[in-house]
Design a protein around this motif. Structure first.
Motif, short mmCIF file in Angstrom:
data_model
loop_
_atom_site.label_atom_id
_atom_site.label_comp_id
_atom_site.label_asym_id
_atom_site.label_seq_id
_atom_site.Cartn_x
_atom_site.Cartn_y
_atom_site.Cartn_z
N GLY A 5 -45.72 -77.49 78.04
CA GLY A 5 -44.28 -77.67 77.55
C GLY A 5 -44.19 -78.28 76.28
N ALA A 6 -45.16 -79.05 76.18
CA ALA A 6 -45.15 -80.18 74.92
C ALA A 6 -45.25 -79.05 73.71
CB ALA A 6 -45.99 -81.15 75.09
N ALA A 9 -42.39 -77.11 72.97
CA ALA A 9 -41.51 -77.88 72.31
C ALA A 9 -41.82 -78.16 70.81
CB ALA A 9 -41.33 -79.21 73.14
N ARG A 10 -43.07 -78.43 70.54
CA ARG A 10 -43.49 -78.77 69.14
C ARG A 10 -43.35 -77.37 68.44
NH1 ARG A 10 -48.11 -80.79 71.49
NH2 ARG A 10 -47.65 -83.03 71.82
N ASP A 12 -41.16 -74.91 68.87
CA ASP A 12 -39.76 -74.80 68.70
C ASP A 12 -39.06 -75.60 67.52
OD1 ASP A 12 -39.72 -73.00 70.61
OD2 ASP A 12 -38.82 -74.05 72.24
N ALA A 13 -39.63 -76.67 67.55
CA ALA A 13 -39.11 -77.79 66.62
C ALA A 13 -39.67 -77.43 65.37
CB ALA A 13 -39.73 -79.30 67.12
N VAL A 225 -32.76 -74.66 71.08
CA VAL A 225 -33.89 -75.68 70.88
C VAL A 225 -33.18 -77.10 70.94
CG1 VAL A 225 -35.18 -76.53 69.18
CG2 VAL A 225 -35.28 -74.01 70.05
N ALA A 284 -35.99 -84.93 61.70
CA ALA A 284 -37.00 -86.13 61.31
C ALA A 284 -38.40 -85.87 62.03
CB ALA A 284 -36.46 -87.33 61.93
N GLY A 285 -38.35 -84.76 62.87
CA GLY A 285 -39.94 -84.66 63.51
C GLY A 285 -40.20 -85.42 64.80
N ARG A 286 -38.63 -85.75 65.45
CA ARG A 286 -38.82 -86.33 66.66
C ARG A 286 -38.56 -85.65 67.88
NH1 ARG A 286 -35.19 -89.82 66.03
NH2 ARG A 286 -35.07 -89.95 63.77
N PHE A 287 -38.83 -85.88 68.78
CA PHE A 287 -38.59 -84.97 70.10
C PHE A 287 -37.41 -85.71 71.22
CE2 PHE A 287 -42.80 -83.87 68.79
CZ PHE A 287 -42.56 -82.73 68.53
N ALA A 288 -36.96 -86.80 70.63
CA ALA A 288 -35.89 -87.64 71.52
C ALA A 288 -34.75 -88.28 70.19
CB ALA A 288 -36.26 -88.68 72.22
N GLY B 123 -40.58 -80.35 78.20
CA GLY B 123 -41.36 -80.08 77.34
C GLY B 123 -41.16 -81.16 76.14
N TYR B 124 -39.79 -81.17 75.97
CA TYR B 124 -39.69 -82.25 74.80
C TYR B 124 -39.95 -83.64 75.28
CZ TYR B 124 -37.27 -78.57 72.36
OH TYR B 124 -37.14 -77.48 71.63
N GLU B 126 -42.35 -84.49 77.27
CA GLU B 126 -43.98 -84.78 77.09
C GLU B 126 -44.14 -84.81 75.57
OE1 GLU B 126 -46.03 -84.91 79.52
OE2 GLU B 126 -45.05 -84.15 81.15
N ALA B 127 -43.45 -83.89 74.92
CA ALA B 127 -43.84 -84.12 73.46
C ALA B 127 -43.57 -85.47 72.90
CB ALA B 127 -42.95 -83.12 72.65
N ASP B 131 -45.98 -88.05 71.35
CA ASP B 131 -45.74 -88.74 69.92
C ASP B 131 -45.66 -90.04 70.08
OD1 ASP B 131 -44.88 -88.64 67.30
OD2 ASP B 131 -42.64 -88.80 67.92
#
Lengths: 334, 491
Positions: A5-6, A9-10, A12-13, A225, A284-288, B123-124, B126-127, B131
């Motif tokens: 999943g990660a 997500a990467r 997609d981002a 996304v 900004a390249g973050r996931f949250a 997934g996000y 986990e990412a 990170d």
């Protein structure tokens, strides 16, 4: 090897950043400077909201929206709002047409609202009656005319422009209408260094051509996304505190808000902060979403949701001043 | 390569632990610093407490004990504040938030810690955790800057401590003075006066109005009641004048209250006369500072009570505003203006009403139709029957003035300017206002002027008025012309 999943997500981002970058560079071939305005407008587009562009004439507001429409290859429709415009002019109406047999029948002719990207040029020139015809389209993405309901295709985005100076013969947007815009972007004058490029690009024989670098389907995917980006409690609580702080008499409201604000932001303000913050986080390249993302979009998202009272207007207080004090006053929750 | 979740959680905890300790230490120092800054006034607490006990007559014990307690109590408070700071430990979340802020990590660590605590992770998430695991090593290598400002006792605290010690000594000294035994057969006053002539004044304050030779003889005659003497001293009145003083004060206060009440009475009288007191004209108080009464002398010709009777009886006598007859179109003020019957009413219409209306028109400032020349509003009652099947004689199917037109987008909607309520048949709510007479256009008679050709002037203009020049200018002009046209020498 199966992608986790990660990894998805990467990917997609990464796709998001790539498409955003492509669209932005295409728009920048046409629009000189105004990077923050372009960023904010694209943020609104990818977040699935509507944008209100405010600025004096001649700053390229209309051109910006048109170029975005061309770059993302969306069904583009431009409506020039005028005081004599009626709801039927933009929604559509039944017209009498002649049939093959010589008879007549009523046939529905859809208005310019039925498109993907709507440029509502000088929206405050239309009467509230016509302005309110946009309410349903913007909120529910559908139009009801008579007994007919037309569902508008996704991606649907209204980008409206208005001029803050010429107020004669205009009708200020009602609060319900303003609240439906995700962001209100203030378009300022270009930088000194940009004037030369503007003159070169607009007064020569060669006209820059905008390539189609994205599509409607891609925009829909990227919107998903964006919505997938998680929001930690810290950023969420901070956004909520910010919005509550704009409401006079609330727990977090600073003195400026209590003195000068008649109406604060609604829960739509929190929604807007979250959606726009998610776009910022991805860029900004973050996931949250972080508190800094919320801070970065606070002005654009909340500016049109804060209604200054008469005292504030008399003292020359603007919504941006209020938001500055709110951002200064509200502590970041740990 | 990112670390597994458990490993990341462990490393986050390890990263946060020393930070928690540092946060606690920083908080303790901050609390101590704050306590030190507010310590000063506490140095005066014990001396003031001793003062209070001394003046209340309690035994305060040895003085050295108070000298010991004066600095001990505030310092004890300081230690208590420090202990409280220690007792509240920083959480891991706070530590990670601090690290995020200090190293500009945009909430990466706090978000990761929060997502690690969730059972279902997208997934996000986990990412985001992955990170954060990259940044943990980077942050662990860095040293978190600690608040290294020194703690200072401060000169202000020293000054207040010294002041506290001084305060401890003051009541001791004064007590020693007051507890000195007086000689037998002498009053305390005389004892003090004999013992320390210079100190007599502060110990026993003299009444300001009393003569110096009267003061010592007073306690010998009758010892004054404490309250009395205090009252006298406060007012600055000698005790002999105590009876006169309240009388004077009473009279003065009485006078002021009387003045006030009389003022109030006059106001109330004015109010009453304004309302409906059918008193004699000579008894009427004048109303100053008020707008000219539109009906000053008329009540003599026609008493108001009579008119009130008329109103109550339902007869409007052409003045409109009949309460019970609002439904009838003829009873509206539009109609009643034309129904002038009596001579009195006619006069009133011409004099008072016009004046009143002029005033009102000034106040209104708007253009209003001349209601007197209007016909009564027609009835729009389109019902078929009028009572028992008869047609309505008043119904002609046409309406009077309609409600104000709805406007959209005008300034009033934005600014919230008041829109007047509508009463059918009236241009404004309440009484009809006449603000402007309708003037019929009339042809003006003027001599016919035929167009002629204008030629240049042939006759002299005549005397042309010109401003008188200043002497200097006169001289200059004369000099100019004389130099231009020099006079020839006479032959």
């Amino acid at each position: 090897m199966e992608a986790t999943g990660a990894d998805v997500a990467r990917k997609d981002a990464e796709l998001f950043r790539s498409v955003h970058g492509r669209v932005k560079s295409e728009v920048q071939r046409f629009i000189v400077g105004q990077e923050s305005v372009i960023d904010a407008t694209l943020t609104g587009l990818f977040a699935g909201g509507h944008i209100l562009l405010e600025g004096v004439p001649g700053l390229g507001k209309t051109m910006l929206v048109r170029s975005i429409g061309e770059a993302v290859h969306l069904d583009f429709s431009r409506i020039q709002f005028t005081p004599d415009m009626m709801p039927a002019d933009i929604q559509g109406t039944n017209v009498l047409v002649e049939t093959e047999g010589g008879g007549h029948e009523l046939q529905f002719q859809q208005g310019p609202l039925v498109a993907h990207l709507i440029l509502a040029d000088e929206i405050n020139r239309a009467t509230p009656r016509t302005q309110s015809a946009l309410l349903e389209a913007m909120q529910e993405h559908q139009i009801s005319v008579g007994n007919r309901t037309i569902t508008l295709e996704e991606p649907y985005c209204v980008m409206a422009t208005q001029n803050p100076v010429e107020q004669e013969g205009t009708y200020p947007l009602p609060e319900a209408q303003l609240d439906r815009f995700l962001m209100k972007v203030v378009v300022g004058y270009p930088e000194l260094g940009d004037y030369g490029a503007i003159v070169d690009r607009t007064t020569g024989n060669e006209e820059p051509e905008i390539r189609r670098v994205s599509s409607g389907e891609e925009i829909i995917k990227l919107r998903q996304v964006v919505r997938g980006v998680p929001v930690p409690d810290r950023a969420k609580n901070y956004a909520i505190h910010l919005v509550v702080a704009t409401q006079p008499g609330s727990e977090f409201a600073p003195k400026t808000v209590n003195d000068h604000v008649a109406l604060g932001a609604s829960p739509r303000g929190v929604q807007g902060l979250m959606l726009a913050g998610k776009v910022k986080a991805l860029l900004a390249g973050r996931f949250a979403v972080a508190v800094d993302d919320v801070k970065a979009v606070a002005h654009d998202v909340l500016r049109h949701r804060v209604l200054i009272n008469f005292h504030g207007q008399a003292d020359g207080v603007t919504a941006d001043d209020i938001l500055d004090s709110v951002l200064q006053h509200v502590a970041i929750p740990s | 390569m990112s670390l597994p979740s458990d490993e990341t959680r462990k490393r986050l905890t390890e990263l946060a632990r020393p930070v928690c300790t540092r946060i606690a230490e920083t908080r303790r120092r901050e609390r101590t610093r704050r306590a030190l800054s507010s310590l000063g006034p506490w140095f005066l607490f014990m001396p003031l407490l001793r003062w209070g006990l001394v003046f209340l007559g309690f035994d305060t014990g040895p003085l050295w004990l108070w000298f010991l307690l004066t600095p001990t109590v505030p310092v004890g408070l300081l230690f208590a504040a420090r202990w409280l700071g220690e007792s509240r430990q920083a959480s891991e979340r706070e530590a990670l938030a601090l690290l995020d802020d200090r190293f500009g990590l945009a909430d990466r660590l706090t978000a990761a810690a929060e997502f690690l605590g969730r059972s279902r992770r997208t997934g996000y998430m986990e990412a985001a955790i992955a990170d954060a695991s990259h940044t943990i090593a980077k942050v662990a290598a860095e040293e978190l800057p600690l608040d290294s400002r020194p703690l200072r006792f401060g000169g202000r605290n020293f000054v207040l401590l010294a002041l506290g010690f001084a305060f401890l000594l003051v009541p001791t000294y004064t007590l020693r003075l007051s507890s000195r035994p007086a000689p037998k057969g002498a009053s305390p006053t005389t004892a003090v006066a004999e013992g320390e002539p210079g100190r007599a004044t502060p110990l026993l304050p003299k009444p300001s109005g009393a003569k110096p030779d009267e003061a010592p003889s007073r306690p010998a005659m009758t010892p004054p009641v404490a309250g009395e003497s205090e009252g006298a001293a406060k007012e600055g009145v000698p005790p002999d004048d105590e009876e006169a003083a309240p009388r004077r004060s009473n009279s003065s206060s009485g006078r002021s209250s009387q003045t006030r009440s009389s003022g109030g009475r006059s106001a109330s009288q004015g109010e009453a006369s304004r309302q409906s007191q059918p008193s004699k004209s000579g008894e009427r108080p004048k109303l100053s500072g008020r707008k000219k009464d539109p009906r000053p002398a008329k009540p003599e010709e026609r008493p108001r009570s009579e008119r009130r009777d008329e109103k109550e009886s339902g007869s409007t006598s052409g003045r409109g505003s009949g309460r019970g007859s609002a439904k009838s179109p003829t009873s509206s003020p539009w109609a009643s203006k034309d129904q002038v019957t009596s001579r009195d009413e006619l006069e009133e219409d011409e004099d008072e009403e016009v004046e009143d209306d002029l005033d009102e028109s000034k106040a209104r400032g708007g253009v209003q139709p001349h209601l007197r020349s209007r016909k009564p509003p027609v009835n729009r009652d389109l019902q078929i029957g009028f009572g028992s099947g008869r047609p309505n004689p008043m119904a002609n199917g046409r309406g009077g003035a309609g409600p104000p037109k709805k406007q959209r987008g005008v300034a009033q909607l934005v600014l919230g300017v008041h829109f007047p309520d509508h009463i059918s048949g009236k241009p404004n709510p309440g009484m009809s206002k006449i603000t402007q007479d309708r003037i019929e256009p009339q042809a003006e008679k003027a001599a016919h002027v035929s167009a002629t050709e204008r030629t240049s002037r042939s006759a002299p203009v005549g005397t042309v008025a010109h401003p008188r020049l200043m002497p200097r200018m006169q001289f200059l002009v004369a000099k100019f012309f004389l130099s231009r046209f020099p006079s020839k020498p006479s032959e």
